[in-house]
Scaffold this motif. Structure first.
Motif, PDB file in Angstrom:
ATOM      1  N   ARG A 190       0.836  -1.213   0.000  1.00 20.88           N
ATOM      2  CA  ARG A 190       0.000   0.000   0.000  1.00 20.88           C
ATOM      3  C   ARG A 190       0.863   1.253   0.000  1.00 20.88           C
ATOM      4  O   ARG A 190       0.505   2.261  -0.618  1.00 20.88           O
ATOM      5  N   GLU A 191       2.007   1.212   0.668  1.00 26.43           N
ATOM      6  CA  GLU A 191       2.896   2.379   0.736  1.00 26.43           C
ATOM      7  C   GLU A 191       3.502   2.714  -0.627  1.00 26.43           C
ATOM      8  O   GLU A 191       3.924   3.842  -0.865  1.00 26.43           O
ATOM      9  N   ASP A 192       3.546   1.736  -1.525  1.00 24.65           N
ATOM     10  CA  ASP A 192       4.139   1.961  -2.849  1.00 24.65           C
ATOM     11  C   ASP A 192       3.164   2.638  -3.810  1.00 24.65           C
ATOM     12  O   ASP A 192       3.582   3.164  -4.837  1.00 24.65           O
TER      13      ASP A 192
END
Length: 208
Positions: A190-192
């Motif tokens: 999700r952070e990407d």
């Protein structure tokens, strides 16, 4: 599958934000959202407050537009995400990011996801040495995506490489412009994913 055939910029105006559907145009002064930041049509400037359902629906429609996916396929991805371990919304975005057309775009070989999809459909790329012309093909960690040997002189791909040379590549991918290839190091987390998507609204919509 039904395909939206009207002006792509109308989609961005409807959502009230840039969805980067037109490549370089979205970064220029010609961007429709920058020039007319209101909905399309004669009633576009009347912004009505959305209901809870309306907010969830718009989030789903926006995400579908980002990735160029139709309703039937999007629901299929949601079912896949629901059956995987982890958070359903994050699983959904991970699956969408794993599409070959999205990976080609993320690597900088396409100026937009729509163009990347067209390049894939025209058999410009191979995965692990095998020709793949299915835009919805889901890549896996370790897969190597490269321009086919007899397509390396493609003027469109060359222009995209020059234009996107400075564009950063997500940490889950590796890019080598010299060999016109890229590698999937791992699946996207999700952070990407830098898209302004509230995936929990989509989960709530489909859970009703």
């Amino acid at each position: 599958m039904a395909r939206y055939k009207d002006e792509q910029c109308r989609i961005c105006r409807r959502e009230g934000q840039k969805l980067f559907l037109k490549g370089a145009r979205c970064y220029s002064d010609k961007c429709s959202v920058a020039r007319r930041n209101y909905g399309p049509g004669q009633h576009g400037q009347k912004r009505n407050k959305l209901s809870e359902y309306g907010t969830q629906l718009r989030e789903k429609q926006k995400t579908k537009s980002y990735y160029g996916v139709g309703e039937k396929q999007f629901r299929k991805y949601f079912e896949m995400a629901s059956n995987k371990k982890g958070i359903t919304g994050e699983n959904l975005l991970q699956i969408l990011e794993s599409r070959l057309d999205n990976v080609v775009y993320r690597l900088g070989f396409g100026s937009s996801r729509a163009q990347a999809r067209q390049l894939v459909n025209h058999a410009q790329f191979e995965v692990n040495g095998h020709r793949v012309d299915i835009a919805s093909y889901l890549v896996k960690p370790g897969d190597v995506i490269s321009v086919r040997e007899n397509k390396k002189d493609n003027a469109t791909i060359k222009a995209n490489i020059e234009e996107n040379a400075a564009r950063p590549v997500p940490e889950w991918l590796e890019r080598n412009f010299e060999t016109l290839s890229g590698k999937v190091v791992r699946l996207a987390s999700r952070e990407d994913i830098d898209l302004p998507v509230e995936e929990h609204l989509i989960v709530e919509l489909y859970s009703k």
